[in-house]
Motif scaffolding. Structure first.
Motif, PDB file in Angstrom:
ATOM      1  N   GLN A  14      96.302-102.133  18.823  1.00  0.00           N
ATOM      2  CA  GLN A  14      97.451-101.850  17.954  1.00  0.00           C
ATOM      3  C   GLN A  14      96.968-101.080  16.748  1.00  0.00           C
ATOM      4  O   GLN A  14      95.916-101.390  16.176  1.00  0.00           O
ATOM      5  CB  GLN A  14      98.106-103.168  17.517  1.00  0.00           C
ATOM      6  N   HIS A  16      98.275 -98.880  13.078  1.00  0.00           N
ATOM      7  CA  HIS A  16      99.274 -98.446  12.100  1.00  0.00           C
ATOM      8  C   HIS A  16      98.595 -97.378  11.238  1.00  0.00           C
ATOM      9  O   HIS A  16      97.657 -97.672  10.491  1.00  0.00           O
ATOM     10  CB  HIS A  16      99.739 -99.614  11.239  1.00  0.00           C
ATOM     11  N   ASP A  54     113.292-102.911   6.045  1.00  0.00           N
ATOM     12  CA  ASP A  54     113.629-102.930   7.463  1.00  0.00           C
ATOM     13  C   ASP A  54     113.172-101.634   8.129  1.00  0.00           C
ATOM     14  O   ASP A  54     113.598-100.536   7.762  1.00  0.00           O
ATOM     15  CB  ASP A  54     115.139-103.099   7.651  1.00  0.00           C
ATOM     16  N   ASP A  55     112.281-101.761   9.123  1.00  0.00           N
ATOM     17  CA  ASP A  55     111.765-100.642   9.929  1.00  0.00           C
ATOM     18  C   ASP A  55     110.898 -99.652   9.150  1.00  0.00           C
ATOM     19  O   ASP A  55     110.472 -98.640   9.713  1.00  0.00           O
ATOM     20  CB  ASP A  55     112.924 -99.862  10.582  1.00  0.00           C
ATOM     21  N   GLY A  58     107.024-101.380  10.113  1.00  0.00           N
ATOM     22  CA  GLY A  58     106.775-101.768  11.488  1.00  0.00           C
ATOM     23  C   GLY A  58     107.515-103.046  11.824  1.00  0.00           C
ATOM     24  O   GLY A  58     108.040-103.737  10.951  1.00  0.00           O
ATOM     25  N   LYS A  59     107.545-103.365  13.103  1.00  0.00           N
ATOM     26  CA  LYS A  59     108.269-104.552  13.549  1.00  0.00           C
ATOM     27  C   LYS A  59     107.673-105.811  12.937  1.00  0.00           C
ATOM     28  O   LYS A  59     106.474-106.064  13.047  1.00  0.00           O
ATOM     29  CB  LYS A  59     108.223-104.637  15.078  1.00  0.00           C
ATOM     30  N   ASP A  60     108.528-106.596  12.290  1.00  0.00           N
ATOM     31  CA  ASP A  60     108.144-107.872  11.682  1.00  0.00           C
ATOM     32  C   ASP A  60     107.079-107.719  10.587  1.00  0.00           C
ATOM     33  O   ASP A  60     106.340-108.658  10.299  1.00  0.00           O
ATOM     34  CB  ASP A  60     107.640-108.872  12.741  1.00  0.00           C
ATOM     35  N   SER A  96     113.613 -94.312   6.584  1.00  0.00           N
ATOM     36  CA  SER A  96     113.201 -94.666   7.940  1.00  0.00           C
ATOM     37  C   SER A  96     113.482 -93.476   8.855  1.00  0.00           C
ATOM     38  O   SER A  96     114.549 -92.866   8.780  1.00  0.00           O
ATOM     39  CB  SER A  96     113.972 -95.898   8.420  1.00  0.00           C
ATOM     40  N   MET A  98     111.882 -93.169  12.565  1.00  0.00           N
ATOM     41  CA  MET A  98     111.918 -93.699  13.934  1.00  0.00           C
ATOM     42  C   MET A  98     112.184 -92.597  14.964  1.00  0.00           C
ATOM     43  O   MET A  98     113.119 -92.655  15.765  1.00  0.00           O
ATOM     44  CB  MET A  98     112.954 -94.815  14.048  1.00  0.00           C
ATOM     45  N   ARG A 115     107.411 -93.472  11.922  1.00  0.00           N
ATOM     46  CA  ARG A 115     108.247 -94.611  11.559  1.00  0.00           C
ATOM     47  C   ARG A 115     109.019 -94.361  10.266  1.00  0.00           C
ATOM     48  O   ARG A 115     110.212 -94.637  10.179  1.00  0.00           O
ATOM     49  CB  ARG A 115     107.370 -95.859  11.418  1.00  0.00           C
ATOM     50  N   ASP A 134     102.944 -94.708  14.204  1.00  0.00           N
ATOM     51  CA  ASP A 134     102.494 -95.724  15.160  1.00  0.00           C
ATOM     52  C   ASP A 134     102.127 -95.031  16.459  1.00  0.00           C
ATOM     53  O   ASP A 134     102.895 -94.186  16.962  1.00  0.00           O
ATOM     54  CB  ASP A 134     103.599 -96.751  15.440  1.00  0.00           C
ATOM     55  N   ASN A 136     102.035 -95.223  20.266  1.00  0.00           N
ATOM     56  CA  ASN A 136     102.786 -96.030  21.221  1.00  0.00           C
ATOM     57  C   ASN A 136     101.928 -96.582  22.357  1.00  0.00           C
ATOM     58  O   ASN A 136     102.247 -97.611  22.942  1.00  0.00           O
ATOM     59  CB  ASN A 136     103.928 -95.195  21.823  1.00  0.00           C
TER      60      ASN A 136
END
Length: 485
Positions: A14, A16, A54-55, A58-60, A96, A98, A115, A134, A136
């Protein structure tokens, strides 16, 4: 027998990534710039507002704004998180994105997602653009990740080993450079705010003093749990050493002792063997062999407190490089006032933004010292200060010499006028044809004529040069306000 460096693979599960691009803009257009950002979907970042998270990272992944508030010393926090655009400091606008793309390097294709973006309107006309990326694809080798970073951070591919990288837009299949991705696809509105000036030509017309025209790379990497992280891998991260054109692993050193000495200056190993932070002139990289679940707080710090710590010191280096470039272009005969404006700039910079300690935490101060050392900030600051002081002293001496010469000339005129009883008028001059009788002048009349005419010419010249200097200084001040405001 000389010891050889053996490069070892490291699987990255992973990643970032962030890339920081500095640009110059006209501070007189700050309000217009801010309105344009908001019109294009950017929101002004404030500590009191958590809804932007939010976003963004990254996720969470969430940045604790209270920790940001507590991490920095009060006088630093005041500049990093201004409440409104009217307050001095670093005005961050975030959006954001995305959007997914493909990155093609030597016929190898890597899918990635942009992102979010940050546009930070910094003091003295500096813009810091941050692109969060990110990767993928899972289970990439370290060499593939570093190769992506190496090519993505290169805005303009000039060297042979940097050429051939292209960004592919999935929807249309269009191929573009990283430069076109930024200024045509992501931020087409940005270029009109970038300075294009005679003194600041080059680097898209913005920052010719910026080092090698590449973005600064940052990353948080998760390798396989329990993996051993070696010195050569850490060195390659700091140097962003990816692959050679033949796809073999690249490392820019072959001496183990050299690598150890380099890491001694660039490595933060407080949490070894599970987490390391490498800071160099090229990259700020955190790598861990713990699981993402165990590293939630550390990842949050990387996106928050460490990000601002890096930005602040990166800004320091950009400003110091800027002043170094500016005084290298000074015209000694014409730029006396410009030297004064540079002295004003470095004085404001050192009094308002340049601090030895920025954090209330021991780890924060450790990272600050590491970044300062890697960026060579202390040496740059001393060099800039000393050089500007020497320039100012030299120009003061030149001004003193000119003043002494002027006083000498005025003294001569005063003495001559005193000899004539302050009366340099010849009776022949009173008649319209009196000037035609100069062929019969005596020596004293000739002295009177030369003194009167040269006095009139000198007075006219002094008035003209004074007015011209005032106009030029006003124009220079207007330009310096654009650069240094």
């Amino acid at each position: 027998m000389t010891e050889k460096i053996i490069t070892s693979p490291l699987t990255i599960n992973q990643s970032h990534l962030s890339f920081i691009l500095p640009l110059g803009y006209d501070t007189k257009r700050k309000s217009e710039f801010a309105r344009s950002l908001e019109k294009n979907g950017f929101s002004f970042f404030q500590l009191e507002n958590n809804s932007l998270d939010d976003d963004i990272y990254g996720k969470d992944i969430f940045v604790n704004h209270k920790e940001l508030d507590q991490y920095f010393l009060p006088y630093v926090e005041h500049n990093l998180f201004p409440v409104t655009l009217k307050n001095k400091g670093f005005h961050r606008f975030t959006t954001s994105v995305m959007r997914s793309f493909y990155f093609n390097i030597r016929n190898n294709t890597t899918p990635f997602t942009i992102r979010s973006l940050d546009v930070i309107l910094s003091p003295f006309g500096i813009v810091l653009l941050t692109i969060r990326v990110d990767l993928n694809q899972k289970e990439l080798d370290l060499s593939d990740v570093l190769d992506f970073m190496h090519h993505f951070r290169t805005i303009e591919s000039k060297l042979k080993e940097e050429r051939g990288a292209k960004v592919i837009l999935p929807s249309t299949g269009r191929s573009m450079s990283v430069h076109d991705l930024i200024f045509e696809e992501l931020c087409p509105f940005l270029e009109k705010f970038i300075l294009h000036d005679e003194k600041l030509s080059g680097y898209f017309g913005s920052l010719p003093y910026y080092k090698d025209e590449r973005m600064y790379a940052s990353a948080f990497l998760f390798c396989e749990e329990g993996s051993a992280i070696t010195n050569e891998q850490l060195y390659r991260m700091g140097s962003v050493d990816g692959k050679l054109p033949n796809e073999s692993t690249f490392i820019s050193a072959n001496n183990p002792d050299y690598i150890k000495r380099t890491l001694k200056q660039t490595l933060h190993d407080r949490w070894a063997p599970n987490e390391y932070i490498v800071v160099t002139d090229h990259a700020f990289i955190t790598v861990t062999n713990n699981s993402p679940k165990k590293m939630e707080r550390e990842l949050s710090q990387y996106m928050g407190t460490h990000y601002y710590n890096l930005l602040l010191h990166y800004f320091y280096k950009i400003i110091l490089l800027r002043v170094s470039f500016e005084y290298s272009k000074i015209n000694w005969e014409k730029d006396e006032e410009y030297v004064k404006s540079l002295i004003k700039l470095i004085t404001l910079f050192s009094s308002l933004y340049y601090y030895q300690e920025v954090s209330t935490r021991s780890e924060g101060n450790e990272l600050s010292k590491l970044i300062r050392r890697s960026f060579n900030i202390e040496t740059l600051f001393k060099e800039v200060n000393n050089t500007l002081n020497e320039l100012y002293k030299s120009q003061e001496n030149n001004a003193s010499d000119r003043m002494n010469m002027l006083l000498f000339i005025l003294t001569v005129f005063t003495v001559v006028s005193g000899i004539y009883g302050m009366n340099l008028v010849i009776k022949d001059w009173e008649s319209p044809t009196g000037w035609k009788a100069f062929s019969s002048y005596t020596i004293f009349e000739w002295v009177s004529l030369i003194t009167a005419v040269s006095g009139i010419v000198l007075s006219g010249f002094l008035i003209f040069s004074t007015v011209r200097k005032l106009v030029v200084n006003k124009i220079r001040k207007k330009k310096s306000d654009n650069h240094f405001g």
